[in-house]
Design an enzyme around this catalytic site. Structure first.
Site, PDB file in Angstrom:
ATOM      1  N   GLU A  93       0.815  -1.214   0.000  1.00  0.00           N
ATOM      2  CA  GLU A  93       0.000   0.000   0.000  1.00  0.00           C
ATOM      3  C   GLU A  93       0.854   1.272   0.000  1.00  0.00           C
ATOM      4  O   GLU A  93       1.909   1.335   0.636  1.00  0.00           O
ATOM      5  CB  GLU A  93      -0.927   0.008   1.222  1.00  0.00           C
ATOM      6  CG  GLU A  93      -1.980  -1.084   1.127  1.00  0.00           C
ATOM      7  CD  GLU A  93      -3.044  -0.991   2.216  1.00  0.00           C
ATOM      8  OE1 GLU A  93      -4.137  -1.519   1.987  1.00  0.00           O
ATOM      9  OE2 GLU A  93      -2.788  -0.408   3.296  1.00  0.00           O
ATOM     10  N   CYS A 106       3.158   8.747   0.321  1.00  0.00           N
ATOM     11  CA  CYS A 106       3.677   7.977   1.454  1.00  0.00           C
ATOM     12  C   CYS A 106       3.900   6.554   0.959  1.00  0.00           C
ATOM     13  O   CYS A 106       2.941   5.886   0.545  1.00  0.00           O
ATOM     14  CB  CYS A 106       2.654   8.027   2.592  1.00  0.00           C
ATOM     15  SG  CYS A 106       3.129   7.024   4.000  1.00  0.00           S
ATOM     16  N   CYS A 113       5.753  -5.540   8.991  1.00  0.00           N
ATOM     17  CA  CYS A 113       6.846  -4.897   9.720  1.00  0.00           C
ATOM     18  C   CYS A 113       7.152  -5.731  10.957  1.00  0.00           C
ATOM     19  O   CYS A 113       6.237  -6.231  11.623  1.00  0.00           O
ATOM     20  CB  CYS A 113       6.449  -3.485  10.138  1.00  0.00           C
ATOM     21  SG  CYS A 113       7.787  -2.605  10.992  1.00  0.00           S
ATOM     22  N   CYS A 117       5.174  -2.119  16.845  1.00  0.00           N
ATOM     23  CA  CYS A 117       4.687  -0.981  17.643  1.00  0.00           C
ATOM     24  C   CYS A 117       3.212  -1.234  17.974  1.00  0.00           C
ATOM     25  O   CYS A 117       2.430  -1.592  17.080  1.00  0.00           O
ATOM     26  CB  CYS A 117       4.856   0.323  16.870  1.00  0.00           C
ATOM     27  SG  CYS A 117       6.569   0.640  16.410  1.00  0.00           S
ATOM     28  N   CYS A 120       0.179   0.531  16.084  1.00  0.00           N
ATOM     29  CA  CYS A 120       0.226   0.548  14.618  1.00  0.00           C
ATOM     30  C   CYS A 120      -0.338  -0.744  14.043  1.00  0.00           C
ATOM     31  O   CYS A 120       0.093  -1.840  14.420  1.00  0.00           O
ATOM     32  CB  CYS A 120       1.686   0.722  14.192  1.00  0.00           C
ATOM     33  SG  CYS A 120       1.957   0.472  12.440  1.00  0.00           S
ATOM     34  N   GLY A 170       6.323  -0.846   7.032  1.00  0.00           N
ATOM     35  CA  GLY A 170       7.699  -1.294   7.176  1.00  0.00           C
ATOM     36  C   GLY A 170       8.624  -0.275   7.817  1.00  0.00           C
ATOM     37  O   GLY A 170       8.306   0.910   7.930  1.00  0.00           O
ATOM     38  N   SER A 224      10.568   8.487  14.835  1.00  0.00           N
ATOM     39  CA  SER A 224       9.344   8.261  15.601  1.00  0.00           C
ATOM     40  C   SER A 224       9.720   8.106  17.069  1.00  0.00           C
ATOM     41  O   SER A 224      10.285   7.093  17.465  1.00  0.00           O
ATOM     42  CB  SER A 224       8.651   6.982  15.121  1.00  0.00           C
ATOM     43  OG  SER A 224       8.258   7.133  13.795  1.00  0.00           O
ATOM     44  N   LEU A 225       9.418   9.118  17.852  1.00  0.00           N
ATOM     45  CA  LEU A 225       9.809   9.091  19.265  1.00  0.00           C
ATOM     46  C   LEU A 225       8.633   8.604  20.124  1.00  0.00           C
ATOM     47  O   LEU A 225       8.732   7.625  20.833  1.00  0.00           O
ATOM     48  CB  LEU A 225      10.260  10.494  19.682  1.00  0.00           C
ATOM     49  CG  LEU A 225      11.017  10.606  20.976  1.00  0.00           C
ATOM     50  CD1 LEU A 225      12.237   9.692  21.012  1.00  0.00           C
ATOM     51  CD2 LEU A 225      11.436  12.058  21.222  1.00  0.00           C
ATOM     52  N   HIS A 226       7.542   9.322  20.079  1.00  0.00           N
ATOM     53  CA  HIS A 226       6.250   8.913  20.655  1.00  0.00           C
ATOM     54  C   HIS A 226       6.190   8.798  22.181  1.00  0.00           C
ATOM     55  O   HIS A 226       5.090   8.656  22.724  1.00  0.00           O
ATOM     56  CB  HIS A 226       5.738   7.603  20.040  1.00  0.00           C
ATOM     57  CG  HIS A 226       5.604   7.653  18.548  1.00  0.00           C
ATOM     58  ND1 HIS A 226       5.064   8.721  17.875  1.00  0.00           N
ATOM     59  CD2 HIS A 226       5.981   6.769  17.581  1.00  0.00           C
ATOM     60  CE1 HIS A 226       5.088   8.488  16.570  1.00  0.00           C
ATOM     61  NE2 HIS A 226       5.649   7.317  16.361  1.00  0.00           N
ATOM     62  N   ASN A 300      -4.832   8.164  15.329  1.00  0.00           N
ATOM     63  CA  ASN A 300      -5.962   7.708  14.520  1.00  0.00           C
ATOM     64  C   ASN A 300      -6.564   6.475  15.173  1.00  0.00           C
ATOM     65  O   ASN A 300      -6.014   5.384  15.061  1.00  0.00           O
ATOM     66  CB  ASN A 300      -5.489   7.367  13.107  1.00  0.00           C
ATOM     67  CG  ASN A 300      -4.872   8.574  12.443  1.00  0.00           C
ATOM     68  OD1 ASN A 300      -5.505   9.618  12.369  1.00  0.00           O
ATOM     69  ND2 ASN A 300      -3.632   8.450  12.007  1.00  0.00           N
ATOM     70  N   CYS A 343      -1.665   7.554   9.144  1.00  0.00           N
ATOM     71  CA  CYS A 343      -0.477   6.959   9.770  1.00  0.00           C
ATOM     72  C   CYS A 343      -0.860   5.773  10.640  1.00  0.00           C
ATOM     73  O   CYS A 343      -1.777   5.864  11.452  1.00  0.00           O
ATOM     74  CB  CYS A 343       0.200   7.988  10.671  1.00  0.00           C
ATOM     75  SG  CYS A 343       1.230   9.092   9.789  1.00  0.00           S
TER      76      CYS A 343
END
Ligand code: SF4
Length: 351
Positions: A93, A106, A113, A117, A120, A170, A224-226, A300, A343
């Site tokens: 995708e 994107c 992956c 996470c 995700c 990924g 990506s820290l988050h 999201n 995302c």
């Protein structure tokens, strides 16, 4: 699968090696490169400045891959999700995000992956396989062709891909060799001719690979820290158990980067988990010696995962603390949520 060679797997340098290996001059590689990424070039017979006998040789030993008939889903905000069927049945995708002055694509670097996470959906698929160089660049070719086919008056933005972000399915640094070769093709003016400053590679923090990316490309880096404590980050991103926050930030401090460039830290706000004033203050303190910008993303929500997005006031309060500390801070609104194209929402396997 055919044992012919897909020439779209080759950078210009690899193409030179290939044609010299079959007794041709390196100039032929430049000619082929000049054709491969033009719209609607599918066969060597179309490469009119190559000798007929050379075209016949290429036809026998090589081919030009393309993605045809993508599965298209269009969102109410103009985003388009492409599903590309791969030779082994998997679906890949990509998401086109049009804005009046730009079209951002994107793209994915793997099917599935391995990083797991917990916020995700791609992470729930597990790792299936790395994408080839051709599969990475063909996402851009196909989206470019889609734009060219649309009536001009229906376009939201330009009729070409202006920006590319490696933020789809990924972890790009887990497929770094192919990602670097794809960047070489994307930025080559005979390739897809996208400026390096308009390309961003995003990583969850594969620390040992960061330096290699920085030394071999001039594209933008997003991290990506988050979360800003190891306990919270490890619960969201298992990669943190291998490379903790301090190791990641040290790799960012020493990241080989052109002057005036800044790392983009991605921080998805999750209600009650990482969105307090204290989190914002710690974040501000920890990033203070790294040239950076911060992207705040509201989560999201999806029924398969337990997280919630904070309300708008909380997001603004979080941003205010960072702004007062003189950071450049964006709040990114989600696009394409009605087609699960935002995302962390890309998750498909085999259809
Ligand atoms: S957020 Fe990125 S690195 Fe993490 S599981 Fe999803 S695709 Fe992989």
């Amino acid at each position: 699968m055919s044992d012919k060679i897909d020439l779209k797997n080759f950078t210009e340098k690899a193409l030179v090696d290939y044609v010299e290996g079959i007794g041709q001059s390196s100039f032929r590689a430049k000619q082929i490169m000049g054709w491969l990424y033009r719209p609607n070039i599918k066969e060597f017979s179309q490469m009119s400045d190559l000798a007929k006998v050379f075209r016949a040789h290429l036809d026998e030993h090589a081919y030009i891959s393309t993605f045809t008939e993508p599965i298209l889903e269009k969102a109410s905000d103009g985003c388009v999700k492409f599903g590309f069927r791969l030779f082994d049945g998997h679906i890949l995708e990509s998401v086109l995000i049009p804005e009046p002055d730009r079209n951002t694509l994107c793209i994915s670097s793997q099917v599935g992956c391995a990083m797991g996470c917990t916020f995700c959906l791609t992470g729930t698929m597990g790792f299936i396989r790395n994408l080839t160089v051709a599969e990475i660049v063909n996402q851009v070719c196909a989206a470019r062709d889609y734009l060219l086919e649309q009536p001009k008056e229906e376009l939201i933005g330009p009729d070409r891909i202006t920006n590319v972000v490696y933020m789809g399915m990924g972890e790009p640094l887990n497929n770094l060799d192919n990602v670097l070769d794809s960047l070489s093709i994307l930025t080559n003016h005979k390739g897809l001719d996208v400026a390096a400053r308009r390309i961003t590679v995003s990583t969850c923090g594969i620390v040992p690979k960061l330096k290699e990316l920085g030394e071999n490309s001039t594209v933008n880096l997003a991290v990506s820290l988050h979360a800003i404590t190891d306990s919270v980050r490890s619960s969201l991103m298992p990669v943190n158990k291998r490379y903790n926050i301090e190791e990641l930030l040290e790799a960012c401090r020493t990241y080989p980067m052109q002057k005036r460039k800044r790392i983009m830290f991605e921080y998805t706000l999750l209600k009650g988990i990482n969105d307090s004033d204290m989190d914002a203050r710690i974040l501000s303190r920890k990033l203070q010696d790294i040239p950076c910008k911060i992207n705040l993303l509201s989560y999201n929500e999806c029924s398969a995962l337990p997280y919630k997005s904070p309300d708008k006031e909380r997001i603004l309060a979080f941003q205010k603390i960072l702004l007062e500390a003189h950071y450049t801070v964006f709040i990114r609104s989600s696009r394409g949520t009605d087609i699960s194209a935002a995302c962390g929402q890309l998750a498909t396997g085999t259809k």
